[in-house]
Design an enzyme around this catalytic site. Sequence first.
Site, mmCIF file in Angstrom:
data_model
loop_
_atom_site.group_PDB
_atom_site.id
_atom_site.type_symbol
_atom_site.label_atom_id
_atom_site.label_comp_id
_atom_site.label_asym_id
_atom_site.label_seq_id
_atom_site.Cartn_x
_atom_site.Cartn_y
_atom_site.Cartn_z
ATOM 1 C CE LYS A 180 6.710 1.134 -10.164
ATOM 2 N NZ LYS A 180 6.196 -0.150 -9.766
HETATM 3 C C1 LIG Z 1 5.055 -1.022 -9.203
HETATM 4 C C2 LIG Z 1 4.936 -1.503 -7.803
HETATM 5 C C3 LIG Z 1 4.623 -2.835 -7.471
HETATM 6 C C4 LIG Z 1 4.147 -3.859 -8.462
HETATM 7 O O1 LIG Z 1 4.841 -3.968 -9.586
HETATM 8 P P1 LIG Z 1 4.179 -4.518 -10.955
HETATM 9 O O2 LIG Z 1 5.398 -4.788 -11.761
HETATM 10 O O3 LIG Z 1 3.324 -3.427 -11.501
HETATM 11 O O4 LIG Z 1 3.414 -5.755 -10.631
HETATM 12 C C5 LIG Z 1 4.664 -3.195 -6.139
HETATM 13 N N1 LIG Z 1 4.962 -2.326 -5.168
HETATM 14 C C6 LIG Z 1 5.238 -1.036 -5.436
HETATM 15 C C7 LIG Z 1 5.580 -0.116 -4.311
HETATM 16 C C8 LIG Z 1 5.213 -0.583 -6.750
HETATM 17 O O5 LIG Z 1 5.451 0.708 -7.014
#
Ligand SMILES: *Cc1c(COP(=O)(O)O)cnc(C)c1O
Length: 378
Positions: A180
Amino acid sequence: MIPYGRQFIDQDDIEAVLNVLKSDWLTTGPKVDEFEEKVCEFVGARYAVAVSSGTAALHCAMFAIGIKPGDEVIIPPMTFAATANCVVFQGGKPVIVDVAQDTLLIDPVCIKEIMSPKTRAIIAVDYTGHPCDYDTITDISKSNKIPLVADACHSLGAKYKGKLVGSLADLSVLSFHPVKHITTAEGGMILTDNKEYYERMRLFRNHGIKTDHRQREKQGSWIYEMTELGYNYRITDIQCALGITQLHKLPEFLSKRRAIAKKYDKAFAEIESIQPLFVQNYVQHAYHLYVVRLKKGKSEKDRSQIFREMREKGVGVNVHYIPVHLHPYYRRKFNTVEGLCPVSETAYEEIISLPMHPNLSDDETNRVIDTLIKAGSA
Ligand SMILES: *Cc1c(COP(=O)(O)O)cnc(C)c1O
């Protein structure tokens, strides 16, 4: 292999983490508060609750708005499974509606059509980093008196009509997974202007207990009361120290991602078989992902073949996402079937995510472009 996503860590990230290791607090200390304050300041939100993952953050949001068995929450299928799972964690039912053809973002027309007395919330997902149509979706949520949650795990730093993501919905959820925009290794956050939601989420991340260890230490008291059933969704000071130094670099990360997107846009503009997703002129995209559609019939090869060829040539392409309703768990539990969301299902056959991260060099970007053009227009 050029990865589709990757963290960017430098010396001041490393030093920040080392300093916390030498300090009094490894978890739930001053760095958690500081990280929350800094993200609030950046996006222009009143309150933030940092937690152990984006998934935990989504679960906190569902708890905050009181989702319970029998409740329905509207979500799009073009998302990571956690967007749906958080509803199920609370005993609710995710109601999956289709996306718009051009952007693959949740279609407000489909939301209106499915709205029922059981609908308790809408989760809008800013797929790839393109903010949803918040004006229209906010109108629907307001006129039905239900909260709007933004799954903004892709869109930290994006803008909708000049306003930063994080301030556009009743609750906005971020993830700090390494792929991210900024990372804490694992981590997440919920942003809100609503004090009651904020207080409920703080309880929820710490077992439903009113005071934390540090507060009791200050008060010289052992007494704590558990008033709700919560979880251990705490994030550590080690992680938040990393989050703070990462946040300083966010503007730079965003401009790198946008520059790469511009190169991709230009390279594919004249190629009929490779279609980047449409970007509305009222947004500033955050480009967590760069997704193109490999139009069926325009090339002799289909997406799966092109995917394999790209991987063989060392380009780490990916596919985001298998529509949520087609996962075996959702088929079994909620009887979802093919045909429920035709736009998403057709798109799923054509989409491919190209490498996109701040470390991607010019040479690598060119290699991705050349490899895709060779594979996709033959
Ligand atoms: C990455 C992501 C999540 C979950 O995040 P984590 O930190 O991996 O638990 C939820 N929704 C979307 C759209 C994501 O890309």
